[in-house]
Design a protein around this motif. Structure first.
Motif, PDB file in Angstrom:
ATOM      1  N   ALA A  77       0.738  -1.138  -0.103  1.00 42.49           N
ATOM      2  CA  ALA A  77       0.045   0.034  -0.106  1.00 42.49           C
ATOM      3  C   ALA A  77       1.039   1.127   0.020  1.00 42.49           C
ATOM      4  O   ALA A  77       1.929   1.511   0.848  1.00 42.49           O
ATOM      5  N   PHE A  78       0.712   2.050  -1.010  1.00 38.66           N
ATOM      6  CA  PHE A  78       1.596   3.227  -1.225  1.00 38.66           C
ATOM      7  C   PHE A  78       1.012   4.522  -1.453  1.00 38.66           C
ATOM      8  O   PHE A  78      -0.068   4.701  -1.870  1.00 38.66           O
ATOM      9  N   THR A  79       1.307   5.507  -0.778  1.00 36.02           N
ATOM     10  CA  THR A  79       0.827   6.840  -0.977  1.00 36.02           C
ATOM     11  C   THR A  79       2.271   7.739  -1.370  1.00 36.02           C
ATOM     12  O   THR A  79       3.200   7.861  -0.870  1.00 36.02           O
ATOM     13  N   GLY A  80       2.004   8.459  -2.599  1.00 36.76           N
ATOM     14  CA  GLY A  80       3.192   9.179  -3.015  1.00 36.76           C
ATOM     15  C   GLY A  80       2.743   9.623  -4.611  1.00 36.76           C
ATOM     16  O   GLY A  80       1.789   9.886  -4.707  1.00 36.76           O
ATOM     17  N   SER A  81       3.936   9.998  -5.199  1.00 36.29           N
ATOM     18  CA  SER A  81       3.708  10.515  -6.309  1.00 36.29           C
ATOM     19  C   SER A  81       3.225   9.283  -7.358  1.00 36.29           C
ATOM     20  O   SER A  81       3.523   8.131  -7.346  1.00 36.29           O
ATOM     21  N   THR A  82       2.356  10.029  -8.516  1.00 35.34           N
ATOM     22  CA  THR A  82       1.987   8.815  -9.560  1.00 35.34           C
ATOM     23  C   THR A  82       3.279   8.225 -10.300  1.00 35.34           C
ATOM     24  O   THR A  82       3.204   6.957 -10.633  1.00 35.34           O
ATOM     25  N   ALA A  83       4.097   8.854 -10.471  1.00 31.91           N
ATOM     26  CA  ALA A  83       5.417   8.225 -11.161  1.00 31.91           C
ATOM     27  C   ALA A  83       5.849   6.993 -10.222  1.00 31.91           C
ATOM     28  O   ALA A  83       6.222   6.002 -10.781  1.00 31.91           O
ATOM     29  N   VAL A  84       6.230   7.330  -8.948  1.00 28.42           N
ATOM     30  CA  VAL A  84       6.733   6.179  -8.235  1.00 28.42           C
ATOM     31  C   VAL A  84       5.615   5.181  -7.960  1.00 28.42           C
ATOM     32  O   VAL A  84       6.093   3.880  -8.096  1.00 28.42           O
ATOM     33  N   GLY A  85       4.425   5.527  -7.886  1.00 28.48           N
ATOM     34  CA  GLY A  85       3.302   4.464  -7.927  1.00 28.48           C
ATOM     35  C   GLY A  85       3.498   3.441  -9.119  1.00 28.48           C
ATOM     36  O   GLY A  85       3.129   2.392  -8.866  1.00 28.48           O
ATOM     37  N   LYS A  86       3.547   4.150 -10.304  1.00 27.46           N
ATOM     38  CA  LYS A  86       3.801   3.216 -11.335  1.00 27.46           C
ATOM     39  C   LYS A  86       4.913   2.159 -11.432  1.00 27.46           C
ATOM     40  O   LYS A  86       4.860   0.969 -11.994  1.00 27.46           O
ATOM     41  N   GLU A  90      -2.372   5.394  -3.571  1.00 26.82           N
ATOM     42  CA  GLU A  90      -2.898   6.799  -3.284  1.00 26.82           C
ATOM     43  C   GLU A  90      -1.828   7.877  -3.839  1.00 26.82           C
ATOM     44  O   GLU A  90      -0.654   8.081  -3.286  1.00 26.82           O
ATOM     45  N   LEU A  91      -2.231   8.348  -5.182  1.00 32.23           N
ATOM     46  CA  LEU A  91      -1.244   9.056  -5.779  1.00 32.23           C
ATOM     47  C   LEU A  91      -1.450  10.635  -5.791  1.00 32.23           C
ATOM     48  O   LEU A  91      -1.958  11.313  -4.814  1.00 32.23           O
ATOM     49  N   GLY A  92      -0.980  11.375  -6.736  1.00 32.30           N
ATOM     50  CA  GLY A  92      -1.007  12.819  -7.053  1.00 32.30           C
ATOM     51  C   GLY A  92      -2.243  13.559  -7.128  1.00 32.30           C
ATOM     52  O   GLY A  92      -3.297  12.795  -7.520  1.00 32.30           O
ATOM     53  N   GLY A  93      -2.392  14.671  -7.277  1.00 32.12           N
ATOM     54  CA  GLY A  93      -3.707  15.352  -7.649  1.00 32.12           C
ATOM     55  C   GLY A  93      -3.178  16.912  -8.194  1.00 32.12           C
ATOM     56  O   GLY A  93      -2.184  17.337  -7.972  1.00 32.12           O
ATOM     57  N   LYS A  94      -4.085  17.443  -8.875  1.00 30.35           N
ATOM     58  CA  LYS A  94      -4.151  18.895  -9.248  1.00 30.35           C
ATOM     59  C   LYS A  94      -5.514  19.373  -9.199  1.00 30.35           C
ATOM     60  O   LYS A  94      -6.221  19.527 -10.108  1.00 30.35           O
TER      61      LYS A  94
END
Length: 496
Positions: free
Chosen positions: A239-248, A265-269
């Protein structure tokens, strides 16, 4: 009696900090002696040296977790007994509130007023909430042929690696470890190398609460530790929370290894839409400022894009500039400080580079835009507001993770919804309107996991699932839905 700025400075000077990994019920250094510094971003001071775990520590911790899960009491306890221990863990977090809040402030640059009132109490509440839920969630009796008894049950998934970010270190950790432990799993907590101190301290508190050895372990280190966990064949879930790039990357590591369950659980704008019929423009502006400047903008749900209808644009900007001015950075140890330090030099330089990019692409700087000289070695940035003529500027498209706000003007509701959804992310959104029908219609059209109406970032309540659409990730933290992530469904059919 509340502590003064001087009180917190004195306590910071005297605090003793643990920097070792917590493996199988005990603190220990890395086998090869490797360490890295924990640095206070507000002063540049090295707080202590942290054990940098490697393959030996990861393998040892996973083996301990595997043994504790496969042969130990924790997954086999009556839910009420597991709940009792977790509630004791929550109580210990509360009892050590001031120590944990101070560690969080020193390590991550967060204002002490926030860590005392939000981060640490929130972690205790989350742990307690999931403890109280586990003896109230059952399985199903399936409607089948009378010659069968059909049971549908949930079982703990096994060894869970929780890889958590640096922006809310203890709170985001609790969103992972609380439901995972409650479901009966063994947890390997990997904190960010930028903010590992509260996670390390939690190791001893978990043991003091009665959580068995091997069931809760803490492995500090950099991204290499996360990679080792995500590739490990004896880890059942990450289970990971962090950036979309690292999530991939983590999803890829899981696919390369044992196809372990992956929750991201990744990024947002996130867009914050203010319509012309907004009843209280000043309140909307204050909420917009809080949505981006709270926690130095280091929030995945940060309302980093404010979309304002042209009719009220000028009135809104007047109020927004006033609201932004209230977030001038200060010493995180001062209870009056509303915005602290950026977490480290890498992030500080990244935020400043985005500010430069915004100006070079033609965005109009309305406020801030510079570093703030709070301390010679401190990493402070002013609350920054840009007026953006086009929604396709870099600062309107990419997640900055800092105190930088883009204001975008629109004419129609359809245009606002199009701009809001025109992003790879889908974590959160908000709309401000006095019309109930508009509120419902716009909320339905916004592609986001959380939509606020006439507020922003409300809902610390654990009953609301948290997560996003699109490249903001999968699965949900918080709520009973989070318990499901850490279980496997089993169908049992008994022939009568």
């Amino acid at each position: 009696m509340s502590h003064t700025h001087a009180d917190w400075q004195a306590r910071a000077a005297a605090i003793r900090i643990e920097g070792r990994a917590f493996i199988n019920g005990a603190y220990q250094d890395a086998h090869d002696g490797k360490r890295f510094p924990a640095v206070n971003p507000a002063t540049g001071q090295t707080l202590c040296e942290i054990a940098w775990c490697g393959p030996a520590e990861v393998d040892s911790a996973v083996a301990s977790a595997r043994m504790a899960f496969d042969h130990g009491d924790w997954p086999r306890m009556a839910p009420r007994e597991r709940a009792r221990i977790l509630k004791r863990f929550a109580a210990l977090i509360r009892q050590n509130l001031e120590e944990l809040a101070l560690l969080e402030t020193l390590d991550a640059g967060k204002p002490i007023g926030d860590t005392l009132s939000v981060d640490v109490p929130g972690a205790a509440y989350c742990t307690e909430w999931f403890a109280e839920s586990i003896d109230k969630v059952g399985g199903e009796l399936a409607p089948v042929d009378p010659s069968l008894v059909g049971l549908v049950s949930r079982e703990p998934i096994g060894v869970v690696a929780a890889i958590v970010p640096w922006n809310f270190p203890i709170l985001m950790a609790s969103w992972k470890f609380a439901p995972a432990l409650a479901a009966g799993n063994a947890v390997l907590l990997k904190p960010s190398e930028k903010s590992p101190l509260t996670a390390i301290r939690l190791g001893q508190l978990a043991r003091d609460a009665g959580i068995p050895d091997g069931i809760f372990q803490v492995l500090p280190g950099a991204g290499d530790v996360g990679k080792l966990l995500a590739l490990h064949l004896d880890v059942d879930c990450v289970a990971f929370t962090g950036s979309t790039a690292v999530g991939k990357l983590i999803a890829g590591y899981a696919a390369q290894s044992n196809l372990k369950r992956v929750w991201l659980e990744l990024g947002g704008k996130s867009p914050n839409i203010v319509l012309k019929d907004c009843k209280d423009i000043a309140a909307a502006a204050r909420a917009a400022a809080g949505a981006i400047f709270y926690n130095m903008g280091e929030m995945c749900t940060a309302g980093s894009r404010v979309l304002v209808q042209r009719d009220i644009r000028e009135a809104f900007l007047v109020e927004l500039k006033k609201a932004a001015a209230r977030y001038q950075p200060g010493d995180p140890l001062d209870p009056a400080t509303r915005m602290g330090a950026i977490v480290d030099r890498i992030q500080y330089d990244k935020v400043l580079s985005y500010i430069d990019k915004g100006q070079s692409e033609g965005a109009k700087l309305l406020a801030g835009g510079k570093s703030a000289g709070i301390h010679p070695q401190g990493l402070f940035i002013e609350p920054t507001v840009f007026d953006c003529e086009r929604p396709d500027l870099t600062i309107c498209r990419e997640e900055i993770f800092g105190p930088v706000l883009s204001v975008i003007t629109f004419d129609t509701v359809d245009q606002a919804v199009h701009i809001a959804n025109d992003t790879e992310y889908g974590l959160a959104a908000a709309v401000w309107t006095a019309d109930l029908t508009t509120a419902h219609q716009v909320s339905r059209r916004l592609r986001a996991g959380t939509v606020w109406v006439n507020c922003y970032d409300e809902g610390g309540d654990m009953n609301f699932p948290f997560g996003g659409y699109k490249q903001s990730g999968n699965g949900r933290d918080k709520s009973l839905h989070a318990l499901e992530k850490y279980t496997e469904l089993k169908s049992t059919l008994i022939k009568l």
